[in-house]
Design a protein around this motif. Structure first.
Motif, short mmCIF file in Angstrom:
data_model
loop_
_atom_site.label_atom_id
_atom_site.label_comp_id
_atom_site.label_asym_id
_atom_site.label_seq_id
_atom_site.Cartn_x
_atom_site.Cartn_y
_atom_site.Cartn_z
N SER A 58 8.77 -33.24 -12.64
CA SER A 58 9.65 -33.17 -14.18
C SER A 58 9.89 -31.76 -14.56
O SER A 58 9.76 -30.84 -13.65
CB SER A 58 8.38 -33.56 -15.23
N VAL A 59 10.64 -31.54 -15.53
CA VAL A 59 11.04 -30.19 -16.09
C VAL A 59 9.93 -29.30 -15.95
O VAL A 59 10.06 -28.07 -15.59
CB VAL A 59 11.48 -30.32 -17.57
N THR A 60 8.87 -29.58 -16.29
CA THR A 60 7.49 -28.67 -16.34
C THR A 60 6.79 -28.42 -15.07
O THR A 60 6.17 -27.54 -14.84
CB THR A 60 6.52 -29.04 -17.48
N GLN A 61 7.26 -29.35 -14.13
CA GLN A 61 6.69 -29.18 -12.70
C GLN A 61 7.64 -28.83 -11.69
O GLN A 61 7.20 -28.49 -10.54
CB GLN A 61 6.35 -30.50 -12.27
N THR A 62 8.90 -28.31 -12.13
CA THR A 62 9.84 -27.95 -11.30
C THR A 62 10.02 -26.39 -11.42
O THR A 62 10.56 -25.91 -12.65
CB THR A 62 11.14 -28.54 -11.44
#
Length: 254
Positions: free
Chosen positions: A94-98
């Motif tokens: 996700s955005v926070t994981q990328t």
């Protein structure tokens, strides 16, 4: 049939998966294929093809190298009739994981790599007043999914790049279309197959209740490159076994 006889086809991501399937399919139809990749496919994958494909090394994220390779193709063969931009990699998060580096890598390989190849093939196509470009989007460039933001965004960009090029270069009889595969069993989707339960579930969401094969996508790419698709341009065609048709809420009746 020899639907690509006397035509030159340039294919990125040509050493494996859908790209390699396109190399084999186009060559079988008489094309002089130029495969572009960081490596070469197994020799046995090219046996019996006539004319034999030519493989050149290319990092699709390197604009200067892409320009030089396209110039070499034109110098050798005098034209480019079809360009297939099949190079790609998988991603998750996700955005926070990328992290920023992975985000940029996905855009560089998928979106920039596609644009660079088109940028340096298009002038020759415009000059010869003919050509067909087949880009590779994804079902997740047409609709979203969870945990795959960098890939989804890069493929969504290819959708708009494809449409824009179809508008900009149609006057020169250059057709630009994109393919949007569903789950295809390739080396890129190995990480999906390693999780058997998820692979089975994902495959079941395709209305044909299975994953596709690279050759099934290559068949559609061949159609778009051929004169049989002479009035098809600006389209993003899902090759997805019915995945994008909608959702199935009950088990299929047997």
């Amino acid at each position: 049939m020899a639907r690509m006889l006397n035509k030159v086809a340039v294919i990125t991501g040509a050493a494996s998966g859908i790209g390699l399937a396109c190399v084999r399919r186009f060559a079988a139809e008489g094309a002089q294929v130029v495969g572009l990749d960081l490596g070469e496919p197994p020799a046995e994958a090219l046996q019996g093809l006539d004319p034999a494909p030519l493989f050149l090394r290319l990092n699709v994220t390197d604009e200067a190298q892409t320009q030089a390779v396209m110039a070499e193709v034109i110098a050798r063969f005098g034209r480019i009739d079809a360009l297939v931009t099949a190079a790609g990699i998988a991603s998750q998060g996700s955005v926070t994981q990328t992290d920023t580096a992975n985000w940029q890598r996905m855009l560089d390989i998928h979106l920039n790599g596609c644009m660079f190849a088109c940028k340096y093939a298009l002038p020759q196509m415009v000059a010869q007043r003919s050509g067909s470009i087949i880009t590779f989007g994804s079902i997740f460039g047409l609709q979203g999914c969870d945990g795959n933001v960098a890939y989804n965004v890069a493929k969504g960009g290819i959708t708009q790049l494809t449409r824009s090029m179809a508008i900009d270069y149609g006057h020169a009889n250059v057709r630009v279309n994109g393919l949007c595969p569903g789950l295809i069993d390739t080396p890129m989707t190995t990480m999906v197959k390693e999780h058997a339960e998820f692979h089975a579930y994902f495959a079941s969401q395709h209305m044909l209740s299975r994953a596709g094969q690279p050759e099934e996508v290559a068949n559609v790419a061949l159609f778009l490159a051929s004169d049989e698709a002479s009035f098809v341009s600006g389209q993003m065609l899902a090759v997805d076994g019915g995945f994008s048709a909608g959702r199935r809420f009950a088990p299929p009746a047997l």
